[in-house]
Design a protein around this motif. Structure first.
Motif, PDB file in Angstrom:
ATOM      1  N   PHE A  68      19.840  32.300 -93.118  1.00 42.75           N
ATOM      2  CA  PHE A  68      20.747  32.455 -94.245  1.00 42.75           C
ATOM      3  C   PHE A  68      22.049  31.702 -93.971  1.00 42.75           C
ATOM      4  O   PHE A  68      22.576  31.737 -92.867  1.00 42.75           O
ATOM      5  N   GLN A  69      22.552  31.060 -95.018  1.00 44.24           N
ATOM      6  CA  GLN A  69      23.828  30.363 -94.941  1.00 44.24           C
ATOM      7  C   GLN A  69      24.774  30.913 -95.995  1.00 44.24           C
ATOM      8  O   GLN A  69      24.473  30.900 -97.187  1.00 44.24           O
ATOM      9  N   ASN A  70      25.914  31.423 -95.559  1.00 39.17           N
ATOM     10  CA  ASN A  70      26.978  31.829 -96.461  1.00 39.17           C
ATOM     11  C   ASN A  70      27.969  30.671 -96.523  1.00 39.17           C
ATOM     12  O   ASN A  70      28.587  30.312 -95.510  1.00 39.17           O
ATOM     13  N   THR A  71      28.131  30.055 -97.696  1.00 36.42           N
ATOM     14  CA  THR A  71      28.960  28.862 -97.798  1.00 36.42           C
ATOM     15  C   THR A  71      30.432  29.131 -97.525  1.00 36.42           C
ATOM     16  O   THR A  71      31.204  28.198 -97.307  1.00 36.42           O
ATOM     17  N   LYS A  72      30.832  30.408 -97.516  1.00 29.79           N
ATOM     18  CA  LYS A  72      32.220  30.751 -97.229  1.00 29.79           C
ATOM     19  C   LYS A  72      32.460  31.046 -95.750  1.00 29.79           C
ATOM     20  O   LYS A  72      33.583  31.328 -95.346  1.00 29.79           O
ATOM     21  N   ASP A  73      31.393  30.988 -94.961  1.00 28.34           N
ATOM     22  CA  ASP A  73      31.495  31.242 -93.526  1.00 28.34           C
ATOM     23  C   ASP A  73      30.881  30.064 -92.777  1.00 28.34           C
ATOM     24  O   ASP A  73      29.672  29.958 -92.644  1.00 28.34           O
ATOM     25  N   SER A  74      31.746  29.153 -92.312  1.00 28.06           N
ATOM     26  CA  SER A  74      31.269  27.911 -91.690  1.00 28.06           C
ATOM     27  C   SER A  74      31.006  28.051 -90.193  1.00 28.06           C
ATOM     28  O   SER A  74      30.707  27.070 -89.522  1.00 28.06           O
ATOM     29  N   ARG A  75      31.086  29.273 -89.648  1.00 26.39           N
ATOM     30  CA  ARG A  75      30.939  29.443 -88.205  1.00 26.39           C
ATOM     31  C   ARG A  75      29.756  30.299 -87.793  1.00 26.39           C
ATOM     32  O   ARG A  75      29.576  30.555 -86.596  1.00 26.39           O
ATOM     33  N   SER A  76      28.955  30.738 -88.756  1.00 28.85           N
ATOM     34  CA  SER A  76      27.825  31.577 -88.370  1.00 28.85           C
ATOM     35  C   SER A  76      26.669  31.426 -89.353  1.00 28.85           C
ATOM     36  O   SER A  76      26.868  31.080 -90.524  1.00 28.85           O
ATOM     37  N   LEU A  77      25.465  31.666 -88.847  1.00 29.18           N
ATOM     38  CA  LEU A  77      24.245  31.735 -89.648  1.00 29.18           C
ATOM     39  C   LEU A  77      23.474  32.971 -89.202  1.00 29.18           C
ATOM     40  O   LEU A  77      23.667  33.465 -88.093  1.00 29.18           O
ATOM     41  N   LYS A  78      22.597  33.463 -90.052  1.00 26.99           N
ATOM     42  CA  LYS A  78      21.742  34.588 -89.691  1.00 26.99           C
ATOM     43  C   LYS A  78      20.315  34.074 -89.554  1.00 26.99           C
ATOM     44  O   LYS A  78      19.802  33.400 -90.449  1.00 26.99           O
ATOM     45  N   PHE A  79      19.667  34.395 -88.429  1.00 24.36           N
ATOM     46  CA  PHE A  79      18.350  33.848 -88.118  1.00 24.36           C
ATOM     47  C   PHE A  79      17.303  34.938 -87.968  1.00 24.36           C
ATOM     48  O   PHE A  79      17.581  36.028 -87.478  1.00 24.36           O
ATOM     49  N   TRP A  80      16.066  34.598 -88.358  1.00 27.01           N
ATOM     50  CA  TRP A  80      14.902  35.449 -88.120  1.00 27.01           C
ATOM     51  C   TRP A  80      13.700  34.576 -87.780  1.00 27.01           C
ATOM     52  O   TRP A  80      13.638  33.403 -88.168  1.00 27.01           O
ATOM     53  N   LEU A  81      12.767  35.149 -87.071  1.00 27.14           N
ATOM     54  CA  LEU A  81      11.472  34.522 -86.863  1.00 27.14           C
ATOM     55  C   LEU A  81      10.459  35.357 -87.630  1.00 27.14           C
ATOM     56  O   LEU A  81      10.368  36.572 -87.452  1.00 27.14           O
TER      57      LEU A  81
END
Length: 270
Positions: free
Chosen positions: A57-70
């Protein structure tokens, strides 16, 4: 509710509203309606084996983190009450145990009719027995959270939780649109969901191969917000390779891992 779970619920609600508004004779006349019993799904294209996907997931207002899953989806052949079936197991792994969930589904190999579906999040399990005319709680499953659940159907439908497998079996072609009778176990009612082939694109997979794909598209509007989903399905092998969803200033991506990805499941201590 976690951000990723909220996003998924918003997508489902948005799609549901879209179909309630667009389920008209005119719309359906312009599409190919996928009837469960007409065997228009080419089930021979759904091959057994483990698929693994990177989901983020990418939040366009947060340029320093992403949320990942496998995300693991394992398809197998089996027999149930003398009838050939697909069994499909899913596992979602995140950075902590609270984000883990498992899903298990059984469908007929002849036409992909759903027979059984269960989902476990944390220690809570919801399990259903599925028929063409109804869905009911699976009373033989211990501690079933949806005990005494029953819903009569007005038309046979497909398991919305297995949308990826359904897309791999569609007779995709230039300019085609499909009205698919989907139902997600536990919601109010099944719906015809509209998906359109918007063109094709050659994409490069993780192993460096260039693959010509159909682009399958869905969009909806809900509560003043616009939602889109795009799926890339290979023309030659009918493989789901990529997905991109956009909603409310955020994006969700799914990318199929190459075949060399390690199967983690046997390595967990039982």
């Amino acid at each position: 509710m976690k951000t990723e779970q909220l996003a998924e619920k918003i997508i489902v609600i948005g799609l549901s509203l879209l179909l309630l508004l667009s389920h008209t004779t005119k719309v359906l006349a312009q599409t190919d309606t996928i009837g469960v019993k007409d065997k228009r799904l080419n089930t021979s294209t759904l091959k057994p084996g483990l698929r693994q996907y990177l989901v983020y997931f990418q939040n366009t207002k947060d340029s320093r983190s992403l949320k990942f899953w496998l995300w693991l989806r394992d398809i197998n052949f089996d027999t149930r009450n003398g009838e050939k079936v697909f069994t499909i197991s899913q596992h979602w792994f995140g950075s902590d145990s609270s984000s883990y969930r498992s899903v298990y589904s059984i469908n007929k190999t002849a036409d992909f009719t759903p027979l059984y579906h269960s989902e476990t999040v944390g220690k809570k399990t919801k399990a259903f027995n599925w028929a063409p005319d109804k869905i009911i709680s699976a009373d033989t499953v211990a501690n079933n959270e949806v005990k005494n659940f029953k819903l009569d159907f007005t038309f046979p439908n497909l398991n919305w939780n297995l949308d990826i497998e359904t897309f791999e079996m569609l007779p995709l072609a230039e300019g085609k649109s499909f009205a698919i009778p989907f139902y997600e176990a536990g919601i109010e009612a099944p719906l015809y969901v509209i998906y359109k082939v918007t063109g094709s694109e050659v994409i490069t997979t993780l192993d460096g191969n260039k693959v010509d794909c159909w682009k399958l598209y869905n969009e909806s509007d809900y509560n003043g917000r616009h939602f889109t989903e795009t799926y890339w399905i290979s023309k030659k092998n009918h493989e789901f390779l990529k997905e991109e969803d956009a909603f409310g200033g955020g994006y969700r991506y799914k990318i199929k891992m190459m075949g060399a990805a390690i199967n983690l499941l046997p390595r967990f201590v039982k």
